[in-house]
Each structure stands twice: as C-alpha cells, then as structure tokens.
Design a protein around this motif. Sequence first.
Motif, PDB file in Angstrom:
ATOM      1  N   LYS A   7       1.011  -1.339  -0.101  1.00  0.00           N
ATOM      2  CA  LYS A   7       0.069  -0.010  -0.122  1.00  0.00           C
ATOM      3  C   LYS A   7       0.915   1.107  -0.030  1.00  0.00           C
ATOM      4  CE  LYS A   7      -2.042   3.467   2.496  1.00  0.00           C
ATOM      5  NZ  LYS A   7      -1.698   4.240   3.396  1.00  0.00           N
ATOM      6  N   GLY A   9       0.837   5.190   0.546  1.00  0.00           N
ATOM      7  CA  GLY A   9      -0.041   6.402   1.257  1.00  0.00           C
ATOM      8  C   GLY A   9       0.110   7.619   0.366  1.00  0.00           C
ATOM      9  N   GLY A  10      -0.481   8.760   0.483  1.00  0.00           N
ATOM     10  CA  GLY A  10      -0.696   9.961  -0.196  1.00  0.00           C
ATOM     11  C   GLY A  10       0.733  10.421  -0.687  1.00  0.00           C
ATOM     12  N   THR A  11       1.859  10.696   0.251  1.00  0.00           N
ATOM     13  CA  THR A  11       3.006  11.164  -0.012  1.00  0.00           C
ATOM     14  C   THR A  11       3.777  10.536  -0.770  1.00  0.00           C
ATOM     15  OG1 THR A  11       3.620  10.527   2.369  1.00  0.00           O
ATOM     16  CG2 THR A  11       3.403  12.920   1.973  1.00  0.00           C
ATOM     17  N   TYR A 173       3.617   1.071   2.982  1.00  0.00           N
ATOM     18  CA  TYR A 173       4.628   2.295   2.575  1.00  0.00           C
ATOM     19  C   TYR A 173       4.217   3.712   2.817  1.00  0.00           C
ATOM     20  CZ  TYR A 173       7.437  -1.235   0.406  1.00  0.00           C
ATOM     21  OH  TYR A 173       7.850  -2.688   0.027  1.00  0.00           O
ATOM     22  N   THR A 174       4.888   4.436   3.736  1.00  0.00           N
ATOM     23  CA  THR A 174       4.520   5.783   3.963  1.00  0.00           C
ATOM     24  C   THR A 174       5.533   6.717   3.983  1.00  0.00           C
ATOM     25  OG1 THR A 174       3.073   6.853   5.676  1.00  0.00           O
ATOM     26  CG2 THR A 174       4.492   5.228   6.526  1.00  0.00           C
ATOM     27  N   ASP A 175       5.377   7.825   4.980  1.00  0.00           N
ATOM     28  CA  ASP A 175       6.481   8.833   4.865  1.00  0.00           C
ATOM     29  C   ASP A 175       7.451   8.775   5.940  1.00  0.00           C
ATOM     30  OD1 ASP A 175       4.668   9.737   6.482  1.00  0.00           O
ATOM     31  OD2 ASP A 175       4.356  11.481   5.488  1.00  0.00           O
ATOM     32  N   VAL A 176       7.186   7.913   6.941  1.00  0.00           N
ATOM     33  CA  VAL A 176       8.094   7.632   7.990  1.00  0.00           C
ATOM     34  C   VAL A 176       8.572   6.210   7.852  1.00  0.00           C
ATOM     35  CG1 VAL A 176       7.188   9.406   9.694  1.00  0.00           C
ATOM     36  CG2 VAL A 176       6.175   7.138   9.500  1.00  0.00           C
ATOM     37  N   GLY A 178       8.331   3.776   9.798  1.00  0.00           N
ATOM     38  CA  GLY A 178       7.800   2.914  10.757  1.00  0.00           C
ATOM     39  C   GLY A 178       7.074   3.413  11.782  1.00  0.00           C
ATOM     40  N   TYR A 180       6.615   4.803  15.511  1.00  0.00           N
ATOM     41  CA  TYR A 180       7.453   5.512  16.505  1.00  0.00           C
ATOM     42  C   TYR A 180       6.942   5.476  17.800  1.00  0.00           C
ATOM     43  CZ  TYR A 180      11.080   6.981  13.231  1.00  0.00           C
ATOM     44  OH  TYR A 180      12.271   7.079  12.321  1.00  0.00           O
ATOM     45  N   THR A 182       6.145   7.850  19.538  1.00  0.00           N
ATOM     46  CA  THR A 182       5.299   9.039  19.472  1.00  0.00           C
ATOM     47  C   THR A 182       5.498   9.707  18.032  1.00  0.00           C
ATOM     48  OG1 THR A 182       4.234  10.976  20.473  1.00  0.00           O
ATOM     49  CG2 THR A 182       6.524  11.013  20.228  1.00  0.00           C
ATOM     50  N   ASP A 183       4.512  10.483  17.541  1.00  0.00           N
ATOM     51  CA  ASP A 183       4.627  11.262  16.252  1.00  0.00           C
ATOM     52  C   ASP A 183       5.979  12.053  16.028  1.00  0.00           C
ATOM     53  OD1 ASP A 183       4.362  12.575  13.759  1.00  0.00           O
ATOM     54  OD2 ASP A 183       2.554  13.251  14.088  1.00  0.00           O
ATOM     55  N   PRO A 184       6.882  11.356  15.180  1.00  0.00           N
ATOM     56  CA  PRO A 184       8.262  11.859  14.969  1.00  0.00           C
ATOM     57  C   PRO A 184       8.340  13.348  14.432  1.00  0.00           C
ATOM     58  CG  PRO A 184       7.948  10.215  13.346  1.00  0.00           C
ATOM     59  CD  PRO A 184       6.773  10.011  14.269  1.00  0.00           C
ATOM     60  N   LYS A 210      -1.990   8.440  13.460  1.00  0.00           N
ATOM     61  CA  LYS A 210      -2.396   8.242  12.086  1.00  0.00           C
ATOM     62  C   LYS A 210      -1.729   7.389  11.062  1.00  0.00           C
ATOM     63  CE  LYS A 210      -1.560  12.482   9.689  1.00  0.00           C
ATOM     64  NZ  LYS A 210      -1.862  13.307   8.413  1.00  0.00           N
ATOM     65  N   VAL A 211      -0.660   6.896  11.722  1.00  0.00           N
ATOM     66  CA  VAL A 211       0.143   6.434  10.632  1.00  0.00           C
ATOM     67  C   VAL A 211      -0.591   5.054  10.133  1.00  0.00           C
ATOM     68  CG1 VAL A 211       1.394   5.042  12.692  1.00  0.00           C
ATOM     69  CG2 VAL A 211       2.400   5.149  10.539  1.00  0.00           C
TER      70      VAL A 211
HETATM   71  P1  ADP Z   1       0.024   8.004   4.467  1.00  0.00           P
HETATM   72  O1  ADP Z   1      -0.186   9.259   3.569  1.00  0.00           O
HETATM   73  O2  ADP Z   1       1.320   7.369   4.106  1.00  0.00           O
HETATM   74  O3  ADP Z   1      -1.190   7.236   4.611  1.00  0.00           O
HETATM   75  P2  ADP Z   1      -0.317   9.259   7.204  1.00  0.00           P
HETATM   76  O4  ADP Z   1       0.281  10.476   7.073  1.00  0.00           O
HETATM   77  O5  ADP Z   1      -1.395   8.811   6.985  1.00  0.00           O
HETATM   78  O6  ADP Z   1       0.496   8.692   5.682  1.00  0.00           O
HETATM   79  O7  ADP Z   1       0.670   8.579   8.134  1.00  0.00           O
HETATM   80  C1  ADP Z   1       1.807   9.092   8.277  1.00  0.00           C
HETATM   81  C2  ADP Z   1       2.256   9.884   9.451  1.00  0.00           C
HETATM   82  O8  ADP Z   1       1.794   9.548  10.549  1.00  0.00           O
HETATM   83  C3  ADP Z   1       3.507  10.281   9.855  1.00  0.00           C
HETATM   84  O9  ADP Z   1       3.867  11.225   8.806  1.00  0.00           O
HETATM   85  C4  ADP Z   1       3.413  10.811  11.226  1.00  0.00           C
HETATM   86  O10 ADP Z   1       3.577  12.288  11.138  1.00  0.00           O
HETATM   87  C5  ADP Z   1       2.343  10.424  11.816  1.00  0.00           C
HETATM   88  N1  ADP Z   1       2.227   9.773  12.890  1.00  0.00           N
HETATM   89  C6  ADP Z   1       1.722   9.899  13.957  1.00  0.00           C
HETATM   90  N2  ADP Z   1       2.056   8.931  15.136  1.00  0.00           N
HETATM   91  C7  ADP Z   1       2.871   8.543  14.452  1.00  0.00           C
HETATM   92  C8  ADP Z   1       3.657   7.219  15.259  1.00  0.00           C
HETATM   93  N3  ADP Z   1       3.678   6.877  16.411  1.00  0.00           N
HETATM   94  N4  ADP Z   1       4.585   6.770  14.442  1.00  0.00           N
HETATM   95  C9  ADP Z   1       4.905   7.034  12.908  1.00  0.00           C
HETATM   96  N5  ADP Z   1       4.169   8.163  12.538  1.00  0.00           N
HETATM   97  C10 ADP Z   1       3.213   8.627  13.390  1.00  0.00           C
END
Ligand code: ADP
Length: 412
Positions: A7, A9-11, A173-176, A178, A180, A182-184, A210-211
């Motif tokens: 999968k 995500g948007g970014t 697959y996303t923009d972080v 893994g 964390y 808390t939200d990095p 929202k990861v």
């Molecule tokens: P996608 O568009 O790939 O679905 P999202 O924006 O929905 O991505 O989710 C990824 C984002 O979730 C990250 O950029 C990060 O800011 C946020 N986030 C919030 N809490 C966490 C966490 N505990 N670990 C990782 N990311 C987190």
Amino acid sequence: MPVLVMKFGGTSVATLDRIRRAAKRVGVEVAKGYDVIVIVSAMSGETNKLVGFVEETSPLFDAREYDAVVSSGENVTAGLMALTLQEMDVPARSWQGWQVPLMTTSAHSSARIVDIPTDNINRKFGEGMKVAVVAGFQGISSEGRITTLGRGGSDTTAVAFAAAFDAERCDIYTDVDGVYTTDPRICEKARKLDKIAFEEMLELASLGAKVLQTRSVELAMRYNVKLRVLSSFEEQSDEAGTLVCDEEEIMELNVVSGVAHSRDEAKMTLISVADRPGIAAAIFTPLSESGINVDMIVQNISEDGRTDMTFSCPTNQVARAEEALKKAKDAGHINFHDLVADTNVCKISVVGIGMRSHTGVAAKMFKVLSDEGINIKVITTSEIKISVLIDRKYMELAVQSLHDAFDLDKAA
Ligand code: ADP
Ligand code: ASP
Ligand code: MG
C-alpha cells in the motif's frame, strides 16, 4: 503464486516521479515471483481538497455525495500507477472499488468492509496479470452507491485485501520508516519501534496516531495478517520498518510504549440539564443517530436536580452535534440552558500493555502535566491507556514532556 499486498500512502504517490519510484519497488517484488496487489491512496493533499469542496458547497452535506466526491482522488492514482507499471513492461491493470466489487455497509463516509470477492482479480492473475492496482479507501454499498471507509481508509483496504487473498504480507509504505514511540513530527526524540503489539497499535491508532487507520489494525489482528509499516523513500531490507504483531512475539513489554495525540477534538458541554433517569440516553441517542463519534463523557455532580454534561467529539462534527441536540431540545426530549463548544482542545494519551500490571502511570502522567502548568479538562482510562483533554496550545509540550518522563527515547 504467493500474493503480496503493497500500500502506498498519499505522500508516496504525490508526484509522477514518486509513482515511478513506488512502481519500481513493486517491480522488484514481481521479479521475486509474487502476484502483487497494490493499494493506492490519493495524491497527498488531494482528499483534503475534495473534502474542502464538499464542505464549502454544503456544510451539512449529504454523505452519499461526499463519498462520490472524496473517493475520486484514488481513481486517479490507481490509473496512473497501472500505466506506470505497464510502461515498465509489468502486466498491470487498475480496479476501482466497485469493480472488484469491494462491498461495504451503507454507513457513508465511515463504511465497513463486508466482502471482497477474489474471483475477478484471481482470474486476471491466472491470465498473466502480475499486478492488480486497487483504488484504496472506496467501496460500494448493497444499494449500489459509492462509499468511503473513513479518513486514512486505504490502510484498511490494504489489510482487508491481504486477508481476502491470504497474502504473505501486507506492507504499508508511508513517509516515515515505521511506527514510532510518538509522532516523529512533533517530538524529535521519538524512537522507531522494531515491533509493536496489535493491541498497543490499536490504541495508538484510535487515539490519533494516524500512521495506521484503526480498522486496519483491528482487521490485521482478527485475520492474523503480517502487517509491516515502512518508508517508501528509503532503501529496503527484509528487516526494515516496524512489524505489527502478537504480543507473544515481543520479548520485553513496556509499561508505556507510546504517546498519541489527536488535534481534532472538541469539547461540548450541555449546561444545566435536568438530572433524571434516562437523561444520558436522551442526549446520546440523537447524537449517535446523527453519526457523531462521541469519545469521552463526563457528568458533573448535580445541584438542585440539574447537572452539566460534557463530551468530546471530532471538531468537524460539532455543527452536526449542535444541530442534533437543538432538535432534541425543540422536540422536548431534553432541556438545557446552554450548549458550549470548545474547539481549542486536543487529546493526549499514553499507551502500554505493561499498564495492566503496573500502577502509578496515571499519577505520573498527571504530575508531569501539572509541572508544566497544563490544566487537564477531561480524563478517561482503559486497561492499557490513559487519555486527557487539554488546551491545544500545549499539545507539543505535553507530548514531549510525557515522552521524556516515561523514558521513551531510551531503547527498551
Ligand atoms: P500516508 O499518507 O502514507 O497514509 P499518514 O500521513 O496517514 O501517511 O501517516 C503517516 C504519518 O503518521 C507520519 O508522517 C507521522 O507524522 C504520523 N504519525 C503519528 N503518530 C505516529 C507514530 N507513532 N509513528 C509514526 N508516525 C506517526
Ligand atoms: N485518501 C484518503 C485520505 O486521505 C484515504 C487514505 O489516504 O488512506 O484519508
Ligand atoms: Mg494514512
């Protein structure tokens, strides 16, 4: 052939260049011998833009038309991803939700998946197609209307496909890189976890991390899907990212594993309601019938037979909640002096399976917040989490101080 779900995500599909990069990654898995189901989100910012169009056109919109509009972003990326793969000589085609058909309930804007028939896609795999690119986030109801699965719903599409096709793994697959502690983006000391238990991930997601969308974690847990979160921007190895798994697979369980925040919370207070049996039902029934996601609830002690009732709900549901409560008042079902909405609050939560067997976490959390001069407005707890509602201006400070206080920056 073994099936893999990937999968993006948007970014990860925000530009044609990034779609190419994602497609290359898909090509690598195809070369390993997988039949791949790719789930795509809309290009980053696209869904927000579409939601904005709907809200501007009709503040108390018809949710069926909301779904018709906001589901469209994914159609674009699904087609573009299929074209990109074809350009790379990988046999691929796109599928919109209704073509699968991904059947859902009729709860527009937050529909649940009911069924994913596998025959259409499997037949194509049998004919030599290597990649099915599916538009995430969308489905079709038994009434034949387009539905969406709630914000972040492509994660749920991905896990549901992994379950339906018995996939070897579901890679998000996303923009972080893994999950964390808390939200990095709001705490630079946040630490990537190699593994996180389903239940902790479920709490973190439902409390605002929202990861992953909450439903996707629920489904992965129920159907035992091997779920991995990883970056679409970094080179990959088999150990990359975070594995969401059973708690038995984790050696050392933390008392607190993570801190979550949710910016989009509103606190609503009904001032001076008659305190009589049935009053809570009279208030919360119309709210639930209007689809309001009520979270925390506090009823004050009553004085002279009247009390205040406070609850929290997502900020974008305040207008709808007000309308439902005013209607109930006009119909004589409830009686209150005033209805006050505070939209400048946020929810901060600490989560950890170890809380089941450790005491003192709540006391420590409250002390940390009080040392920072942060006032707590509402508190709720469950077996493995404690949540508080505070002023939004303290959100970053609260997350960072709690992260420090529970030593989350140190390796477990
Ligand atoms: P996608 O568009 O790939 O679905 P999202 O924006 O929905 O991505 O989710 C990824 C984002 O979730 C990250 O950029 C990060 O800011 C946020 N986030 C919030 N809490 C966490 C966490 N505990 N670990 C990782 N990311 C987190
Ligand atoms: N595009 C949808 C959203 O932004 C679904 C998703 O990306 O998961 O909410
Ligand atoms: Mg997402």
